[in-house]
Write a protein that holds these residues in place. Structure first.
Motif, PDB file in Angstrom:
ATOM      1  N   ARG A 369       0.841  -1.096  -0.189  1.00 39.52           N
ATOM      2  CA  ARG A 369      -0.109  -0.095   0.007  1.00 39.52           C
ATOM      3  C   ARG A 369       0.873   1.161  -0.015  1.00 39.52           C
ATOM      4  N   HIS A 371       1.504   5.368   0.119  1.00 40.75           N
ATOM      5  CA  HIS A 371       0.808   6.869   0.209  1.00 40.75           C
ATOM      6  C   HIS A 371       1.835   7.679  -0.128  1.00 40.75           C
ATOM      7  N   THR A 376       1.083  11.274  -7.951  1.00 37.69           N
ATOM      8  CA  THR A 376      -0.228  10.549  -8.492  1.00 37.69           C
ATOM      9  C   THR A 376      -0.142   9.223  -8.770  1.00 37.69           C
ATOM     10  N   GLU A 377      -1.368   8.575  -8.768  1.00 36.35           N
ATOM     11  CA  GLU A 377      -1.235   7.118  -8.866  1.00 36.35           C
ATOM     12  C   GLU A 377      -0.763   6.974 -10.347  1.00 36.35           C
ATOM     13  N   LYS A 378      -1.066   7.854 -11.220  1.00 33.84           N
ATOM     14  CA  LYS A 378      -0.482   7.630 -12.767  1.00 33.84           C
ATOM     15  C   LYS A 378       0.800   7.557 -12.585  1.00 33.84           C
ATOM     16  N   MET A 380       2.895   6.749 -10.385  1.00 25.76           N
ATOM     17  CA  MET A 380       3.339   5.425  -9.623  1.00 25.76           C
ATOM     18  C   MET A 380       3.162   4.297 -10.826  1.00 25.76           C
ATOM     19  N   ILE A 381       1.976   4.227 -11.498  1.00 31.37           N
ATOM     20  CA  ILE A 381       1.767   3.263 -12.565  1.00 31.37           C
ATOM     21  C   ILE A 381       2.976   3.327 -13.288  1.00 31.37           C
ATOM     22  N   SER A 386       1.131  -1.558 -13.620  1.00 32.37           N
ATOM     23  CA  SER A 386      -0.099  -1.481 -13.025  1.00 32.37           C
ATOM     24  C   SER A 386      -0.577  -2.540 -12.157  1.00 32.37           C
ATOM     25  N   GLU A 404      -1.306  -0.854  -4.223  1.00 25.03           N
ATOM     26  CA  GLU A 404      -2.230   0.399  -4.602  1.00 25.03           C
ATOM     27  C   GLU A 404      -1.913   1.527  -4.050  1.00 25.03           C
ATOM     28  N   LYS A 405      -2.180   2.665  -4.540  1.00 24.47           N
ATOM     29  CA  LYS A 405      -2.201   3.959  -3.750  1.00 24.47           C
ATOM     30  C   LYS A 405      -3.441   4.185  -2.904  1.00 24.47           C
TER      31      LYS A 405
END
Ligand code: NAD
Ligand code: UGA
Length: 478
Positions: A369, A371, A376-378, A380-381, A386, A404-405
């Motif tokens: 997980r 944080h 942004t999640e984008k 991180m992907i 993904s 996951e974020k």
């Protein structure tokens, strides 16, 4: 006598071009600054009315953009037009490490700088001062000069002349605005005194003259690489001693304080951590290594290369240590990662230690997980991929992703086997470990790679604790 500068163009609207020109515009109302980029999405973001959507996060940047944008600061994709109108052009494009061909993995890829020079040679008019703002290998000025002085340029317009200056940028991300407003020094390299004065005069609007250093072009180019190499060297030095502290019972915070009071050493840049990240340290040192080898000085190259090697070793050391503490297996274990940016107060993840550490943990089968208040999640992907679930055998958790974020409110800590702090965001130093301990699995671990949490609070909560460079903890938890 100096040239009159009324219009400035900056090619490259990235982490350097955007904030630098914003501060210039704020300090020099009599000049108009046009920041141009080939990236349409980025320029649209710079022009967004919602200032929280600017392409980069820097404390204080939004206020300056609000004040200056469309007054004497503009952002556009009209590169050719901006070049043709400018009296002075900053080249502020990316200079990544070459990935193929001669010097791959070390030398700078100068294709973007070369393409700027070619565009300038096509569209500039009259006399133009071209300023190298990007970090460049020594003698790149020669490459730019040879393009600008090609006979085609004179054939196009006989009155065209150029001066080339080097004006490397020393800002750090997260404190860019402060660094630009109150620089330790401004460095300007070049040959023509009128051009040097023209740029010096811009800075003199807010920087005291004794902080403006004038050198020749090559010293300026090399000084920038050297400054980054020296800074990174301090971090590798302190991280190597941090590892030694952990096995000898010493404490790196105490050692840093003890050596930092020596005025010859100084107190800054002695925080041990997960290893340096950011887009520049590694690339600039590798560039220095390449130059040293190229000029027949392999001993010099090897000396600086060791700084990068220690950094990579340190990042791997941290993931190995987490694996060891969690009984040698991470398969199906849930790990909460606090912080993904390469340092606090930025959304930049380039070369962030979090990337390599997370990849190592995922490789071992951990479920993450993550944080981060600004990444942004984008992004991180982009950095992690993904959906990696198929890589985990016997996954106990019914999740679509191996990572996951999450926001900290979303049951972030629930059932975690470990929490790993990788970026020194302020909010992580305020965590209530007693509450967190109740949510985590037992025995739960906290790994603080940034020395930002209160040791006693974590230990009192019943959690096991590792902090970078703290030798007093090595026997306590095992
Ligand atoms: P960046 O990737 O954030 O921005 C570079 C921009 O240049 C990109 O938006 C790209 O689209 C644009 N660009 C590339 N070629 C172009 C062209 N031909 N025409 C128009 N636009 C073009 O990079 P950055 O972090 O701003 O770094 C820029 C330079 O400054 C590098 O040499 C870096 O080493 C140096 N530097 C960076 C920092 C930092 O903190 N990031 C600090 C000091 C120096
Ligand atoms: C660095 C330099 O500090 C700037 O002067 C330079 O202009 C810039 O590189 C560049 O050329 O790009 P930056 O990378 O933005 O700036 O950030 P730093 O504050 O230098 O931090 C770099 C990395 O070192 C981060 O991962 C940070 O967490 C780490 N660090 C820094 C430590 O681990 N310990 C420290 O004591 C200081």
């Amino acid at each position: 006598m100096s040239y009159l500068i009324k219009k400035v163009c900056c090619i490259g609207a990235g982490y350097v071009g955007g904030p630098t020109m914003a501060v210039f515009a704020d300090k020099c109302k009599y000049i108009s600054f046009n920041v141009v980029d080939i990236d349409k999405e980025k320029i649209a973001a710079w022009n967004n009315d919602d200032l929280s959507k600017l392409p980069i996060f820097e404390p204080g940047l939004d206020k300056i953009i609000k004040k200056c944008r469309n007054v004497n600061l503009s952002f556009s994709n009209a590169v050719e037009e901006a070049i043709s109108e400018a009296d002075m052009i900053f080249i502020s494009v990316n200079t990544p490490t070459k990935t193929k061909g001669q010097g791959a993995g070390k030398a700078s890829d100068l294709r973007y700088v070369e393409s700027c020079a070619r565009q300038i040679s096509k569209y500039a008019r009259g006399h133009t001062i071209v300023v190298e703002k990007s970090t460049l290998p020594v003698r790149t000025g020669e490459l730019i000069k040879s393009i600008l002085e090609s006979p085609d340029v004179k054939n196009r317009e006989n009155s065209i002349t150029f001066d080339i200056l080097s004006n490397p940028e020393f800002l750090s991300e997260g404190s860019a605005i402060k660094d630009l407003e109150l620089p330790d020094r401004v460095l300007i390299g070049g040959e023509n005194s009128e051009a040097l004065t023209a740029l010096g005069d811009i800075y003199r609007n807010w920087v005291s003259p004794d902080k403006i250093i004038y050198t020749n072009l090559w010293s300026s180019e090399l000084a920038k690489l050297t400054a980054n190499a020296f800074l990174a060297q301090r971090i590798s030095s302190i991280n190597s001693i941090g590892a030694l502290c952990e096995v000898t019972g010493a404490d790196i915070m105490e050692v840093s304080r003890a050596i930092g009071t020596d005025s010859r050493i100084g107190a800054k840049f002695l925080n041990s951590g997960p290893g340096f990240g950011g887009s520049c340290f590694k690339k600039d040192i590798l560039n220095l290594v390449y130059l040293a080898n190229y000029f027949g000085l392999p001993e010099v190259g090897n000396f600086w290369e060791a700084v990068v090697e220690i950094n990579t070793w340190n990042q791997n050391r941290l993931s190995k240590l987490i694996l060891d503490k969690l009984f040698g297996t991470l398969n199906g274990k849930l790990i909460g990662i606090l912080g993904f940016a390469f340092k606090a107060n930025t959304n930049d993840t380039r070369e962030s230690p979090a990337i390599m550490i997370c990849k190592n943990l995922l490789e071992e089968g951990a479920i993450l997980r993550i944080h981060d208040p600004k990444v942004t999640e984008k992004q991180m992907i982009k950095d992690l991929g993904s959906n990696l679930k198929e890589n985990i055998p016997n996954n106990d958790f019914d999740k679509n992703n191996q990572w996951e974020k999450l926001s900290l409110e979303d049951d972030f800590y629930k059932d975690c086997d470990a929490i790993v702090i990788l970026t020194e965001w302020d909010e992580y130093s305020q965590i209530n470990w007693k509450e967190v301990a109740n949510l985590m699995k037992s025995p739960g671990w906290v790994f603080d790679s940034r020395s930002i949490v209160n040791k006693q609070n974590v230990l009192k909560s019943g959690l096991k604790f590792w902090k970078v460079g703290d030798g007093s903890l090595s026997t306590k938890n095992d």
